[in-house]
Design a protein around this motif. Sequence first.
Motif, mmCIF file in Angstrom:
data_model
loop_
_atom_site.group_PDB
_atom_site.id
_atom_site.type_symbol
_atom_site.label_atom_id
_atom_site.label_comp_id
_atom_site.label_asym_id
_atom_site.label_seq_id
_atom_site.Cartn_x
_atom_site.Cartn_y
_atom_site.Cartn_z
ATOM 1 N N GLU A 40 6.847 -0.556 1.942
ATOM 2 C CA GLU A 40 5.413 -0.433 1.695
ATOM 3 C C GLU A 40 5.146 0.682 0.702
ATOM 4 O O GLU A 40 6.025 1.486 0.400
ATOM 5 C CB GLU A 40 4.693 -0.110 3.011
ATOM 6 C CG GLU A 40 5.122 1.238 3.571
ATOM 7 C CD GLU A 40 4.349 1.687 4.804
ATOM 8 O OE1 GLU A 40 3.373 1.019 5.190
ATOM 9 O OE2 GLU A 40 4.711 2.724 5.370
ATOM 10 N N CYS A 42 2.428 3.696 0.598
ATOM 11 C CA CYS A 42 1.345 4.314 1.364
ATOM 12 C C CYS A 42 0.801 5.494 0.589
ATOM 13 O O CYS A 42 1.304 5.847 -0.478
ATOM 14 C CB CYS A 42 1.798 4.687 2.767
ATOM 15 S SG CYS A 42 2.556 6.297 2.910
ATOM 16 N N THR A 44 1.125 8.508 1.040
ATOM 17 C CA THR A 44 2.128 9.537 0.820
ATOM 18 C C THR A 44 2.908 9.281 -0.472
ATOM 19 O O THR A 44 3.240 10.220 -1.204
ATOM 20 C CB THR A 44 3.099 9.577 2.017
ATOM 21 O OG1 THR A 44 2.352 9.913 3.179
ATOM 22 C CG2 THR A 44 4.198 10.599 1.813
ATOM 23 N N HIS A 64 9.315 5.006 3.276
ATOM 24 C CA HIS A 64 9.830 5.625 4.509
ATOM 25 C C HIS A 64 9.812 4.678 5.687
ATOM 26 O O HIS A 64 10.709 4.712 6.511
ATOM 27 C CB HIS A 64 9.133 6.954 4.825
ATOM 28 C CG HIS A 64 7.668 6.962 4.564
ATOM 29 N ND1 HIS A 64 7.152 7.068 3.299
ATOM 30 C CD2 HIS A 64 6.609 6.875 5.388
ATOM 31 C CE1 HIS A 64 5.833 7.045 3.366
ATOM 32 N NE2 HIS A 64 5.471 6.919 4.618
ATOM 33 N N CYS A 164 3.557 2.718 8.250
ATOM 34 C CA CYS A 164 3.632 4.089 8.770
ATOM 35 C C CYS A 164 2.311 4.518 9.399
ATOM 36 O O CYS A 164 2.279 5.460 10.185
ATOM 37 C CB CYS A 164 4.041 5.053 7.669
ATOM 38 S SG CYS A 164 2.909 5.073 6.294
HETATM 39 ZN ZN LIG Z 1 3.528 6.598 4.887
#
Ligand SMILES: [Zn+2]
Length: 365
Positions: A40, A42, A44, A64, A164
């Motif tokens: 994915e 995200c 972050t 992650h 996440c």
């Molecule tokens: Zn994430």
Amino acid sequence: MSDSIRAAVMTGPRRPLEHRQLSSPRPEPGGAVLETVASEVCGTDVHLHHGHLAGVPYPIIPGHVNVGRVLETNGPARDVEGRTIEPGRLVTFYDVFGVCGSCWHCLVAKAGTRCPHRRVYGITTSADEGLLGGWAERIEIKPGVRLLPLPDGLSAEDFMGGGCGAPTGFHAVERAGIALGDTVVVQGSGPVGLSALAFASLAGALRVLVIGAPAARLEAARRLGAEDTLDVAAARPEERVAWVLDRTAGRGADVVIEASGNPAAVAEGLEMVRDAGRYVVVGQYTDAGDVSLNPHRHLNRKHVTLSGCWGYEFTHLHRSVQMMARFKSRFPWRRLITREYRLADAAEALRDMERLAVVKALIRP
Ligand SMILES: [Zn+2]
Ligand SMILES: [Zn+2]
């Protein structure tokens, strides 16, 4: 088995992604190798690309939280029930390793997410150390990293729709200590906020109100059961506070969960929580600046419980995955996936996430 693996590598802040051919890993004793099914992008990853996180060992392979199929193990891999995880099994894994279990933070404070030895796939792992991120055709599972088989009926897409955000939102809801019948406000409508909304409902909230943007994310919030939503951009701060007070008899919400990433949301959220309520800050993953609070009005006189929430532990991943499987028809996480991207298009996925054009961007190596 092919010897050459394609990976998308982030070489440094603001630098274009590089596509590299890396050699296929062999699992270390006690480790495994996964064929990546889905990764994915995200928030972050956007922060990583902007260089907003300290201590990132660029070049890195981002990604992650991932789902993969077990290709090979070196010695038996087992789940937490002691059952063997056979090759071919669809799994995710706890993306954190190196938590030492023997330092002051681990043993005295019992705060595993603050262990100074803690490392995270796709964030604090260098591409020079191996395939330790999901933007690659294969992922190396280090010895000690916990694999988590997806329960029957939970597909890679069902889980990755939360990605996440699911265990992070789950952890925030746990920190909030939601009581049956609580009114909850979630600030922020990204995957963390949307997951917090779903888990708050499951934790017994009477109703959940969501403040966020853009429209597609608010629509997703209503689909996941938000009683009402407010477009953050369409109202001034005092109007947003009034919107909450109007819906809570002027008292404020029992619980407010901040999942927005905007520091200003914290001062605002403290205006939205009732006296003796609870406020959890989970959205400030990077240092986006300071805000001023009024300690008398916002904290002391308000008698508020204010909690931070950093990362998540295996327990949150495990329990959130079981809950997603059990309640997937009520909370269709997979519908949060706006678009899938091939590995070659990872840069485009990153750009789309940056401008919030997608709720969840899936990478299909
Ligand atoms: Zn994430
Ligand atoms: Zn430790």
